[in-house]
Enzyme design. Structure first.
Site, PDB file in Angstrom:
ATOM      1  N   CYS A 188      73.658  -8.260  29.417  1.00 34.68           N
ATOM      2  CA  CYS A 188      73.841  -7.824  28.036  1.00 34.68           C
ATOM      3  C   CYS A 188      74.850  -6.672  27.957  1.00 34.68           C
ATOM      4  O   CYS A 188      76.035  -6.895  28.158  1.00 34.68           O
ATOM      5  CB  CYS A 188      72.485  -7.475  27.398  1.00 34.68           C
ATOM      6  SG  CYS A 188      72.558  -7.414  25.597  1.00 34.68           S
TER       7      CYS A 188
ATOM      8  N   HIS B  70      68.718 -11.470  28.744  1.00 38.40           N
ATOM      9  CA  HIS B  70      67.812 -10.590  29.491  1.00 38.40           C
ATOM     10  C   HIS B  70      66.871 -11.402  30.381  1.00 38.40           C
ATOM     11  O   HIS B  70      65.731 -11.666  29.986  1.00 38.40           O
ATOM     12  CB  HIS B  70      66.995  -9.741  28.515  1.00 38.40           C
ATOM     13  CG  HIS B  70      67.807  -8.760  27.753  1.00 38.40           C
ATOM     14  ND1 HIS B  70      68.047  -7.475  28.215  1.00 38.40           N
ATOM     15  CD2 HIS B  70      68.475  -8.873  26.581  1.00 38.40           C
ATOM     16  CE1 HIS B  70      68.805  -6.840  27.350  1.00 38.40           C
ATOM     17  NE2 HIS B  70      69.078  -7.661  26.347  1.00 38.40           N
TER      18      HIS B  70
ATOM     19  N   GLU C 239      65.294 -10.407  32.856  1.00 37.54           N
ATOM     20  CA  GLU C 239      64.187  -9.534  33.262  1.00 37.54           C
ATOM     21  C   GLU C 239      63.048  -9.553  32.238  1.00 37.54           C
ATOM     22  O   GLU C 239      61.926  -9.151  32.562  1.00 37.54           O
ATOM     23  CB  GLU C 239      64.689  -8.102  33.494  1.00 37.54           C
ATOM     24  CG  GLU C 239      64.948  -7.274  32.246  1.00 37.54           C
ATOM     25  CD  GLU C 239      66.259  -7.588  31.518  1.00 37.54           C
ATOM     26  OE1 GLU C 239      66.945  -8.555  31.891  1.00 37.54           O
ATOM     27  OE2 GLU C 239      66.571  -6.852  30.575  1.00 37.54           O
TER      28      GLU C 239
END
Length: 194
Positions: A84, A168, A170
């Site tokens: 990002c 993202h 994660e």
């Protein structure tokens, strides 16, 4: 190489660095939060996380990190994963370490956040991607491989030791991109010891 054998820094000036560090530790890497030039010493890999790119730009300038990051990534060839805002920070108009131009908030404001399943050329199953005020890759050089797109806009790419995604991983529990990154880090460490 064995678990805990590589040291991966996570840029921790602002943004979602903790989730990356947790995932990397779960995958067997040692991690270090990077806030100063001294924190870059001895790193085998680096994650540049999501966050707010203007704030990250100011933090990098305040801490004098631009030249040391260039030395680490370009001169030493240390593998980097940018997500990002990390993608934005690596483009031509910011740190200039990747031959791409990113468009900030390209998919719209926070309320336009979305999820999508993306096909990657080197993964068997789609990657579930979470996009939050995400950028896209508006331009790229011939040496950049676009790995995935949304509606024709590049959202994942690789150029040498740098891999970027506009989303993202994660946050979605998607571990394969971090696993691929750690494999690249271990290959780099093994090659540098020969």
């Amino acid at each position: 190489m064995t678990e805990g054998d590589v040291l991966v820094g996570v840029l921790a000036l602002q943004g979602g660095f903790d989730a990356h560090a947790r995932m990397l530790r779960d995958l067997g890497a040692e991690t270090r939060e990077v806030r100063t030039v001294a924190d870059l010493e001895g790193l085998d890999g680096l994650v540049m996380p999501g966050g707010e790119s203007t704030t990250m730009t100011l933090g990098i300038a305040r801490e004098g990190l631009a030249e040391p990051l260039t030395a680490l990534i370009r001169d030493r060839g240390v593998p980097v994963l940018g997500t990002c805002a990390g993608l934005i920070m690596l483009d031509r108009e910011h740190l200039g370490l990747m031959d791409i131009v990113a468009t900030r908030n390209a998919f719209g404001r926070q309320i336009r956040s979305f999820e999508a399943d993306l096909e990657f050329p080197d993964l068997d199953e789609p990657v579930h991607a979470v996009f939050i005020r995400a950028p896209w890759i508006a331009e790229h050089g011939a040496g950049v491989e676009i790995l995935a797109d949304v509606d024709g806009h590049g959202v994942a790419a690789r150029e040498g030791n740098i891999t970027v995604v506009a989303f993202h991983p994660e946050l979605s529990g998607e571990r394969r991109l971090h696993e691929q990154f750690l494999a690249q880090v271990r290959e780099h460490v093994a090659a540098s010891r020969q």
